[in-house]
Design a protein around this motif. Structure first.
Motif, mmCIF file in Angstrom:
data_model
loop_
_atom_site.group_PDB
_atom_site.id
_atom_site.type_symbol
_atom_site.label_atom_id
_atom_site.label_comp_id
_atom_site.label_asym_id
_atom_site.label_seq_id
_atom_site.Cartn_x
_atom_site.Cartn_y
_atom_site.Cartn_z
ATOM 1 N N LYS A 42 0.764 -1.412 -0.066
ATOM 2 C CA LYS A 42 -0.129 -0.061 -0.035
ATOM 3 C C LYS A 42 0.851 1.325 0.069
ATOM 4 O O LYS A 42 0.620 2.172 -0.736
ATOM 5 N N ALA A 43 1.795 1.462 0.980
ATOM 6 C CA ALA A 43 2.581 2.550 1.188
ATOM 7 C C ALA A 43 3.377 2.667 0.039
ATOM 8 O O ALA A 43 3.641 3.793 -0.707
ATOM 9 N N LEU A 44 4.348 1.620 -0.180
ATOM 10 C CA LEU A 44 5.410 1.764 -1.162
ATOM 11 C C LEU A 44 4.825 2.062 -2.629
ATOM 12 O O LEU A 44 5.395 2.758 -3.360
ATOM 13 N N PRO A 45 3.781 1.423 -3.044
ATOM 14 C CA PRO A 45 3.417 1.759 -4.605
ATOM 15 C C PRO A 45 2.960 3.269 -4.746
ATOM 16 O O PRO A 45 3.227 3.802 -5.696
ATOM 17 N N GLU A 46 2.304 3.743 -3.523
ATOM 18 C CA GLU A 46 1.938 5.186 -3.645
ATOM 19 C C GLU A 46 3.147 6.029 -3.550
ATOM 20 O O GLU A 46 3.186 7.061 -4.272
ATOM 21 N N PHE A 47 4.343 5.790 -2.791
ATOM 22 C CA PHE A 47 5.468 6.659 -2.660
ATOM 23 C C PHE A 47 6.270 6.534 -3.998
ATOM 24 O O PHE A 47 6.944 7.354 -4.413
ATOM 25 N N LEU A 48 6.155 5.259 -4.614
ATOM 26 C CA LEU A 48 7.057 5.154 -5.907
ATOM 27 C C LEU A 48 6.420 5.277 -7.030
ATOM 28 O O LEU A 48 6.888 5.481 -8.244
ATOM 29 N N GLY A 49 5.165 5.797 -7.008
ATOM 30 C CA GLY A 49 4.449 5.829 -8.156
ATOM 31 C C GLY A 49 4.219 4.728 -9.125
ATOM 32 O O GLY A 49 4.587 4.716 -10.508
ATOM 33 N N CYS A 50 4.018 3.478 -8.623
ATOM 34 C CA CYS A 50 3.805 2.280 -9.331
ATOM 35 C C CYS A 50 2.548 1.496 -9.087
ATOM 36 O O CYS A 50 2.021 1.838 -8.384
ATOM 37 N N ASP A 51 2.413 0.504 -9.634
ATOM 38 C CA ASP A 51 1.508 -0.651 -9.537
ATOM 39 C C ASP A 51 1.693 -1.503 -8.319
ATOM 40 O O ASP A 51 0.804 -1.870 -7.472
ATOM 41 N N GLU A 52 2.864 -2.115 -8.322
ATOM 42 C CA GLU A 52 3.072 -3.214 -7.347
ATOM 43 C C GLU A 52 4.639 -2.912 -6.884
ATOM 44 O O GLU A 52 5.634 -2.629 -7.666
ATOM 45 N N ALA A 53 4.903 -3.104 -5.588
ATOM 46 C CA ALA A 53 6.178 -3.032 -5.240
ATOM 47 C C ALA A 53 6.769 -4.223 -4.333
ATOM 48 O O ALA A 53 5.783 -5.191 -3.793
ATOM 49 N N ARG A 54 8.051 -4.340 -4.087
ATOM 50 C CA ARG A 54 8.683 -5.151 -3.304
ATOM 51 C C ARG A 54 9.879 -4.552 -2.668
ATOM 52 O O ARG A 54 10.670 -3.618 -3.020
ATOM 53 N N VAL A 55 10.302 -5.140 -1.301
ATOM 54 C CA VAL A 55 11.393 -4.683 -0.745
ATOM 55 C C VAL A 55 12.478 -5.643 -1.142
ATOM 56 O O VAL A 55 12.144 -7.122 -1.278
ATOM 57 N N THR A 56 13.765 -5.220 -1.532
ATOM 58 C CA THR A 56 15.002 -6.192 -2.014
ATOM 59 C C THR A 56 16.113 -5.993 -1.153
ATOM 60 O O THR A 56 16.000 -5.361 -0.086
ATOM 61 N N ASN A 57 17.094 -6.697 -1.389
ATOM 62 C CA ASN A 57 18.275 -6.710 -0.767
ATOM 63 C C ASN A 57 19.186 -5.641 -1.141
ATOM 64 O O ASN A 57 20.255 -5.697 -0.735
ATOM 65 N N GLY A 58 19.055 -4.693 -1.959
ATOM 66 C CA GLY A 58 19.498 -3.532 -2.513
ATOM 67 C C GLY A 58 19.062 -3.189 -3.647
ATOM 68 O O GLY A 58 18.116 -3.703 -4.547
ATOM 69 N N ALA A 59 19.497 -2.087 -4.184
ATOM 70 C CA ALA A 59 19.282 -1.467 -5.473
ATOM 71 C C ALA A 59 19.842 -2.368 -6.593
ATOM 72 O O ALA A 59 18.941 -2.573 -7.672
ATOM 73 N N ARG A 60 20.934 -2.878 -6.622
ATOM 74 C CA ARG A 60 21.291 -3.980 -7.572
ATOM 75 C C ARG A 60 20.812 -4.988 -7.556
ATOM 76 O O ARG A 60 20.426 -5.544 -8.885
ATOM 77 N N GLU A 61 20.237 -5.379 -6.468
ATOM 78 C CA GLU A 61 19.638 -6.779 -6.573
ATOM 79 C C GLU A 61 18.013 -6.498 -7.161
ATOM 80 O O GLU A 61 17.478 -7.262 -8.057
ATOM 81 N N SER A 62 17.519 -5.340 -7.007
ATOM 82 C CA SER A 62 16.439 -4.815 -7.615
ATOM 83 C C SER A 62 16.441 -4.939 -9.384
ATOM 84 O O SER A 62 15.803 -5.309 -10.037
ATOM 85 N N LYS A 63 17.533 -4.133 -9.919
ATOM 86 C CA LYS A 63 18.095 -4.200 -11.221
ATOM 87 C C LYS A 63 18.434 -5.500 -11.776
ATOM 88 O O LYS A 63 17.584 -5.715 -12.830
ATOM 89 N N PHE A 64 18.964 -6.341 -10.844
ATOM 90 C CA PHE A 64 19.122 -7.875 -11.377
ATOM 91 C C PHE A 64 17.809 -8.606 -11.731
ATOM 92 O O PHE A 64 17.509 -9.244 -12.721
#
Length: 386
Positions: free
Chosen positions: A72-94
């Motif tokens: 709920k909070a992250l999608p609103e904050f990021l301006g996206c439809d779905e979100a996840r927490v990851t172990n870092g930005a590089r893991e998100s990119k991968f």
């Protein structure tokens, strides 16, 4: 190494010498924990901690409210439809690269992309086409370069790249490219865009939907006042089923995240700091004002700020010819600046750098920034006869 009592004495609690310094390291300024996050670090620091409350899927935990934060909070904050927490930005990119590309496919990166973007692509078996920048002094990234790169990949390989990435801002000069224009160009060729906002999300207002990005990546430890490593990933509805696909063997687990990601103090400090992070983003105009004031003061001393002018981010790169000149004439000169700043309780410019360096003004406020400016002036005066 023999693990006897004597050899073990070097381990255990280690005091952090730079704690309490005025920290101008871009890696640190946006990652300083809030008071609530410091409490959460102790409260949730044991092992996986939050897994005590998990029924099988980390982001479905209702208490503590990880579910509401992620869905709920992250999608609103990021301006996206779905979100996840990851172990870092590089893991998100991968996760994005690996899920939408196949070995041998091509992606497009900006010429100022972080090394981890290259490594993530390499790990996913992808080839890279780079959009060049203009070089010194402004390192401008022309959005039309994405059209050229996409067309070149298509001509050379018979199909367009599977992904384009833009670094927003870049981690060297703090340039904020025209991501909206880049997104529009990429979509003309049906190429999705990933916005690497490691130095944006949590510092400045940014919305994937407003920009037109299909993916957005953030760094909790760089820019969201969290204990790292932790990151966030936002995905559009179109690509969510691909990136968040479930395992055939463990049906509730998402493949790209190996089932679970941040499982303890990292995610809980991210959540603890989130209210303050949301609020501080609203003050971004003041941060930019402070950065421009700081840059102007340093240029009055003969420093040269490279990158966009007027600057639109707290991360800045300076050439410092006078410090370099001094370093060539004093004993152990490469380290003189580091030592001088350390004596003034200022940390963040790497030891050995005198010719140029990058720094960040984020969150310091005018009073501390004046201390830094005054310190640079004092150091120049101290060595004015050299």
């Amino acid at each position: 190494m023999k693990l006897d009592d004597s050899s073990l004495q070097k381990f255990g609690f280690i005091k952090r010498e730079t704690l309490g310094s005025i920290n101008i390291d871009p890696l640190q300024t946006g990652g300083l924990l809030t008071g609530a996050a410091k409490q959460a670090l102790v409260e949730w620091g044991d092992g996986y901690s939050v897994c005590d409350f998990c029924g099988g899927v980390l982001d479905q935990i209702k208490k503590p409210p990880i579910h509401d934060f992620v869905h709920k909070a992250l999608p609103e904050f990021l301006g996206c439809d779905e979100a996840r927490v990851t172990n870092g930005a590089r893991e998100s990119k991968f996760a994005v690269m690996h899920s939408i590309g196949k070995p041998g496919d091509w992606i497009v990166l900006d010429g100022l992309a972080h090394y981890s973007s290259y490594v993530a692509a390499e790990r996913a078996g992808l080839n890279i086409k780079t959009v060049p920048h203009s070089g010194s002094p402004d390192y401008y990234l022309d959005p039309e370069g994405y059209a050229t790169a996409i067309e070149e990949v298509t001509k050379e390989n018979g199909k367009p790249p599977v992904l384009a990435l833009v670094t927003y801002p870049d981690g060297s000069y703090g340039n904020v490219p025209d991501a909206g224009k880049i997104a529009s160009i990429c979509h003309e060729y049906n190429v999705p865009l990933l916005l690497n906002g490691a130095y944006a999300v949590g510092r400045m207002p940014v919305s994937a939907k407003k920009i037109g990005a299909d993916f957005i990546v953030g760094s909790g430890h760089k820019s969201m006042a969290a204990s790292g490593p932790v990151g966030v990933l936002g995905v559009s509805e179109e690509y969510a089923p691909v990136v968040f696909r479930k395992s055939k063997h463990s049906k509730v687990k998402e493949v790209e995240f190996l089932g679970c990601t941040a499982r303890g103090a990292t995610v809980m400090t991210l959540i603890a700091s989130f209210p303050d992070v949301v609020k501080r983003v609203r003050n971004w105009d003041k941060e930019v004002e402070n950065a421009r004031w700081f840059s102007a003061r340093l240029e009055e001393m003969g420093f040269i700020q490279r990158g966009q002018k007027p600057h639109s981010h707290d991360l800045m790169f300076f050439e410092t010819p006078r410090f370099y000149e001094i370093s060539e004439k004093v004993k152990n000169g490469r380290y003189f600046l580091y030592r001088e700043l350390k004596e003034r309780n200022i940390h963040g410019i790497k030891s050995g750098l005198t010719k140029y360096f990058k720094l960040s003004t984020f969150g310091l406020g005018k009073e501390k920034l004046e201390v830094v400016v005054d310190s640079f002036e004092d150091i120049l005066k101290k060595y004015e006869d050299i």
